[in-house]
Design an enzyme around this catalytic site. Structure first.
Site, short mmCIF file in Angstrom:
data_model
loop_
_atom_site.label_atom_id
_atom_site.label_comp_id
_atom_site.label_asym_id
_atom_site.label_seq_id
_atom_site.Cartn_x
_atom_site.Cartn_y
_atom_site.Cartn_z
N ARG A 15 -6.43 19.53 12.10
CA ARG A 15 -7.21 19.57 13.59
C ARG A 15 -6.30 19.60 14.60
O ARG A 15 -5.02 19.40 13.88
CB ARG A 15 -8.20 18.42 14.32
CG ARG A 15 -9.47 17.96 13.30
CD ARG A 15 -10.54 16.68 13.36
NE ARG A 15 -10.03 16.06 12.70
CZ ARG A 15 -10.44 14.60 12.32
NH1 ARG A 15 -11.19 14.70 14.00
NH2 ARG A 15 -9.76 14.07 11.69
N LYS A 75 -4.68 12.18 14.48
CA LYS A 75 -4.62 10.95 13.09
C LYS A 75 -3.90 10.48 13.69
O LYS A 75 -2.62 10.72 14.21
CB LYS A 75 -4.50 11.49 11.81
CG LYS A 75 -5.85 12.26 11.50
CD LYS A 75 -7.21 11.39 11.17
CE LYS A 75 -6.88 10.07 10.88
NZ LYS A 75 -8.05 9.05 10.86
N TYR A 94 -6.22 8.27 17.75
CA TYR A 94 -6.76 8.15 17.07
C TYR A 94 -6.01 6.91 16.25
O TYR A 94 -5.01 7.21 15.66
CB TYR A 94 -7.33 8.53 16.25
CG TYR A 94 -9.17 8.74 16.02
CD1 TYR A 94 -9.69 8.36 16.96
CD2 TYR A 94 -9.63 10.43 16.12
CE1 TYR A 94 -11.05 8.43 17.35
CE2 TYR A 94 -10.08 10.67 16.44
CZ TYR A 94 -10.86 9.92 17.14
OH TYR A 94 -12.27 10.84 17.90
N HIS A 96 -6.91 3.10 14.66
CA HIS A 96 -7.71 2.72 13.45
C HIS A 96 -6.08 1.36 12.73
O HIS A 96 -6.44 1.22 11.59
CB HIS A 96 -7.86 2.85 12.08
CG HIS A 96 -8.64 4.79 12.64
ND1 HIS A 96 -10.29 4.04 13.36
CD2 HIS A 96 -9.29 5.96 12.83
CE1 HIS A 96 -11.06 5.03 13.10
NE2 HIS A 96 -10.58 6.76 13.35
N ASP A 270 -11.97 4.61 7.90
CA ASP A 270 -11.02 4.49 8.88
C ASP A 270 -10.54 3.04 8.96
O ASP A 270 -9.36 3.28 9.58
CB ASP A 270 -11.23 5.50 9.53
CG ASP A 270 -10.76 6.97 9.74
OD1 ASP A 270 -9.55 7.11 8.70
OD2 ASP A 270 -10.67 7.51 10.50
#
Length: 370
Positions: A15, A75, A94, A96, A270
């Site tokens: 991505r 990510k 992201y 996490h 995740d």
């Protein structure tokens, strides 16, 4: 504002943080966008596509990080990327953090302003930047679960929908949220016996309203989970507590009681995973076996369908990226409590309560920094 999009470095992550239409809007608003060479190739986007939209193509990630006021990724930054961050730089991606103390420490030390997609909220209390990837992961979970059930993959050799005269597989989905509902959609489409489990009666009612009596719904208790898991061919872990470590709903003892060759797919990995026996895997080696049970625990599942995932994510993130660029981080966060909810780390301070609780670190209220 100078906005940089580096190429993702996580294993088999294809991505990319912006698509050409997003670049076009940011450039039209007066900002400069730099894309690392080849960053979009995995999603079917060429450097020429970005250049037509007004972006500059830069040769290395080092140059992207050094020249940018805001980094837009998909990510979480890996260790090498975290070293490139600097004080006051905006990181929008992201994160996490709850199950990842090393990353949390590094981001605090960097002095960067880190806004996490997964904790940005909406007026209806949903998570609009997590939703598109939850939709993808939920649908994918049935595909990868079905493949993992095949004998050559270590599974029981069961076809999800069965055939006339042979019973279909039993699929149990833990969680009736976005990921769980999308998993149910695909699982029901195969003809499997599908049960969805949740502690929210309104969520179970919504699932029944959507799918009818073909879907079985069960109120979640440890005893019910154990009963269902023992007889399941495929279990999907689709549990989410926003920003926090996922509760372990399936214990190691339950896994020992499962049928040999049954499959667990942990969408929640995740955030630490909802199976006690889970640990994160990659697309390079997606599965492992514990007590005869196949575990699929890839931490970036949607990366496998990079084009669909990239455009779905970019549709959701662009308005927030524009707000950060147009207003600057302080005004953007001050004027939008939903974007403020995404602030996890700010210039050396941890600003998300659930992460602080999970890691035993000091919490600073984000409003106090504005």
């Amino acid at each position: 504002m100078k906005i940089g999009v580096p190429k993702e470095t996580k294993v088999h992550e294809y991505r990319v943080g912006l698509v050409p239409s997003g670049v076009h809007e940011l450039v039209a608003a007066g900002h400069k966008v730099a894309i690392e060479k080849g960053a979009g190739i995995g999603a079917g986007i060429t450097d020429a596509d970005y250049q037509k939209a007004g972006a500059t193509i830069i040769g290395t990630a080092d140059e992207i990080f050094a020249a940018s006021d805001m980094i837009v990724k998909v990510k979480e930054p890996l260790a090498a990327e975290r070293k490139k961050l600097r004080e006051g730089q905006i990181l929008f991606t992201y994160l996490h953090l709850a199950p990842d103390p090393e990353q949390t420490h590094d981001l605090i030390e960097s002095g960067a302003i880190c806004v996490a997609y997964e904790t940005v909220t909406a007026a209806d209390h949903s998570l609009p930047l997590l939703t598109p990837m939850s939709e993808v992961a939920g649908r994918m979970s049935i595909q990868v679960g079905a493949a993992s059930l095949e004998k050559e993959c270590g599974g029981r050799g069961v076809l999800l929908g069965g055939v006339p005269g042979v019973a279909p597989a039993n699929v149990v989905i833990l969680g009736a949220g976005v990921a769980g509902s999308n998993a149910a959609l695909i699982a029901l489409g195969t003809g499997a016996n599908v049960t969805i489990v949740d502690r929210s009666l309104p969520a179970l009612r919504r699932a029944t309203d959507r799918f009818g009596t073909a879907l079985r719904t069960v109120f979640s208790t440890p005893a019910e989970i154990e009963r269902l898991v023992i007889d399941a061919d495929l279990v999907i872990g689709a549990v989410l507590v926003a920003g926090a470590t996922t509760p372990k709903l399936v214990t190691a003892d339950m896994v020992k009681k499962m049928q040999p060759g049954s499959v667990l797919v942990d969408i929640a990995i995740d955030q630490g995973g909802c199976f006690e026996t889970s640990h994160a895997t990659t697309h390079a080696e997606p599965t492992f076996v514990v007590d005869g049970v196949v575990h699929y625990c890839v931490a970036n599942m949607p990366g496998a369908v990079a084009r669909t995932s990239t455009f779905a994510l970019a549709n959701a993130t662009l308005p927030f990226a524009l707000a950060l660029a147009n207003k600057g981080w302080k005004e953007a966060l001050s004027s939008d409590p939903h974007l403020l909810a995404g602030l996890n780390v700010h210039t050396g301070k941890l600003t998300y309560q659930a992460v602080a609780d999970a890691l035993g670190l000091k919490y600073t209220a984000p409003k106090s920094l504005l």
